[in-house]
Design a protein around this motif. Structure first.
Motif, PDB file in Angstrom:
ATOM      1  N   ILE A  80       0.839  -1.203   0.000  1.00 46.94           N
ATOM      2  CA  ILE A  80       0.000   0.000   0.000  1.00 46.94           C
ATOM      3  C   ILE A  80       0.874   1.252   0.000  1.00 46.94           C
ATOM      4  O   ILE A  80       0.594   2.232  -0.702  1.00 46.94           O
ATOM      5  N   ALA A  81       1.961   1.229   0.746  1.00 41.66           N
ATOM      6  CA  ALA A  81       2.880   2.367   0.776  1.00 41.66           C
ATOM      7  C   ALA A  81       3.483   2.631  -0.589  1.00 41.66           C
ATOM      8  O   ALA A  81       3.833   3.772  -0.919  1.00 41.66           O
ATOM      9  N   ALA A  82       3.613   1.573  -1.409  1.00 46.53           N
ATOM     10  CA  ALA A  82       4.141   1.731  -2.766  1.00 46.53           C
ATOM     11  C   ALA A  82       3.129   2.380  -3.694  1.00 46.53           C
ATOM     12  O   ALA A  82       3.480   2.751  -4.816  1.00 46.53           O
ATOM     13  N   GLY A  83       1.870   2.493  -3.237  1.00 44.11           N
ATOM     14  CA  GLY A  83       0.864   3.186  -4.030  1.00 44.11           C
ATOM     15  C   GLY A  83      -0.348   2.387  -4.429  1.00 44.11           C
ATOM     16  O   GLY A  83      -1.263   2.916  -5.075  1.00 44.11           O
ATOM     17  N   ALA A  84      -0.412   1.099  -4.073  1.00 42.78           N
ATOM     18  CA  ALA A  84      -1.563   0.281  -4.442  1.00 42.78           C
ATOM     19  C   ALA A  84      -2.810   0.696  -3.656  1.00 42.78           C
ATOM     20  O   ALA A  84      -2.712   1.131  -2.512  1.00 42.78           O
TER      21      ALA A  84
ATOM     22  N   ASP B 242      -7.434  -4.517   8.354  1.00 44.21           N
ATOM     23  CA  ASP B 242      -6.954  -3.490   9.279  1.00 44.21           C
ATOM     24  C   ASP B 242      -5.612  -2.929   8.815  1.00 44.21           C
ATOM     25  O   ASP B 242      -5.388  -1.711   8.861  1.00 44.21           O
ATOM     26  N   ILE B 243      -4.719  -3.808   8.355  1.00 43.62           N
ATOM     27  CA  ILE B 243      -3.421  -3.358   7.852  1.00 43.62           C
ATOM     28  C   ILE B 243      -3.609  -2.427   6.660  1.00 43.62           C
ATOM     29  O   ILE B 243      -2.985  -1.361   6.569  1.00 43.62           O
ATOM     30  N   VAL B 244      -4.463  -2.825   5.734  1.00 41.95           N
ATOM     31  CA  VAL B 244      -4.701  -2.019   4.537  1.00 41.95           C
ATOM     32  C   VAL B 244      -5.328  -0.681   4.886  1.00 41.95           C
ATOM     33  O   VAL B 244      -4.896   0.382   4.406  1.00 41.95           O
ATOM     34  N   ASP B 245      -6.351  -0.700   5.721  1.00 42.41           N
ATOM     35  CA  ASP B 245      -7.028   0.548   6.086  1.00 42.41           C
ATOM     36  C   ASP B 245      -6.079   1.513   6.780  1.00 42.41           C
ATOM     37  O   ASP B 245      -6.087   2.721   6.504  1.00 42.41           O
ATOM     38  N   ARG B 246      -5.260   0.988   7.684  1.00 43.72           N
ATOM     39  CA  ARG B 246      -4.297   1.850   8.378  1.00 43.72           C
ATOM     40  C   ARG B 246      -3.274   2.430   7.395  1.00 43.72           C
ATOM     41  O   ARG B 246      -2.908   3.606   7.475  1.00 43.72           O
ATOM     42  N   ALA B 247      -2.812   1.594   6.474  1.00 49.63           N
ATOM     43  CA  ALA B 247      -1.818   2.052   5.507  1.00 49.63           C
ATOM     44  C   ALA B 247      -2.407   3.100   4.566  1.00 49.63           C
ATOM     45  O   ALA B 247      -1.744   4.089   4.230  1.00 49.63           O
TER      46      ALA B 247
END
Length: 221
Positions: A180-184, A208-213
């Protein structure tokens, strides 16, 4: 374009379920936070594909989570699925759109910056970049593109402006944040979700990981 939520894209493949019922696993994944479900089976005959697709569609009824079929536009039509996901060697998205109609969700796999460029002229609703990491879920003759390769394809896909863009292959709780940090805009998961001992709990953890990121990305921007 149709609105598509790619945050947690679960791909149900009967070969990657630990011999458990794919329909029940899909229910658990959605209960845990999966935002889209794809049914993928490279080996079953057409009749079986349609029957299981219909069962999956019925299981997702009322959840708001769409069911997509991998590769097979005919199966999507017969099962009244919500759309299809197409690889670069599958039916062209223009032909799929003509058959499925404007309300169907159509996604396409992107492996190179050039394929991302071509998406600009396709009637698609989202893209999915892969394979990012090594995976045992699919025989892939091409080496993983890694996070650097993901960034390159994502940047070109953004210019195409054809909806959200997710990432696939080898993604799990250990690297989802980096993806996600890479932009996905989301992660497509097979084994890490549907081979998990508790798919509902794993879906909740991944979501949860995705939403936070994603929140971090928005705050940073």
């Amino acid at each position: 374009m149709n609105q598509v939520d790619l945050r947690l894209y679960g791909i149900v493949d009967p070969e990657r379920t630990g011999s458990r019922n794919p329909v029940e696993l899909a229910r658990q994944a959605v209960a845990g936070g999966a935002t889209i479900v794809q049914y993928r089976d490279k080996h079953a005959d057409g009749r079986h594909l349609v029957e299981l697709a219909r069962d999956l569609k019925a299981a997702l009824e009322g959840t708001g989570v769409p069911l997509l079929i991998n590769d097979r536009v005919d199966v999507a039509l017969a099962a009244k699925a919500d759309g299809v996901h197409l690889g670069q060697d599958d039916m062209h998205p223009e032909d799929a759109r003509a058959l499925l109609g404007r309300c169907a969700i159509i996604g396409v796999t992107l492996k190179t910056p050039e394929q991302a460029d071509a998406m600009a002229n396709m009637p698609v609703d989202y893209g999915c970049v892969g394979g990012v990491f090594a995976t045992v879920s699919k025989n892939n003759p091409d080496p993983p593109i890694g996070l650097d390769g993901l960034r390159k394809v994502l940047s070109r896909a953004r210019l195409a402006n054809r909806g959200p863009v997710g990432a696939i292959a080898g993604i799990d709780a250990s690297n989802a944040q980096a993806v996600i940090a890479a932009g996905a805009d989301g992660i497509a998961i097979i084994s890490a979700l549907f081979m998990a001992a508790d798919p509902q709990a794993e879906a909740r953890r991944l979501r949860d990981i995705v939403d936070r990121a994603l929140t971090s990305q928005e705050n940073f921007a």
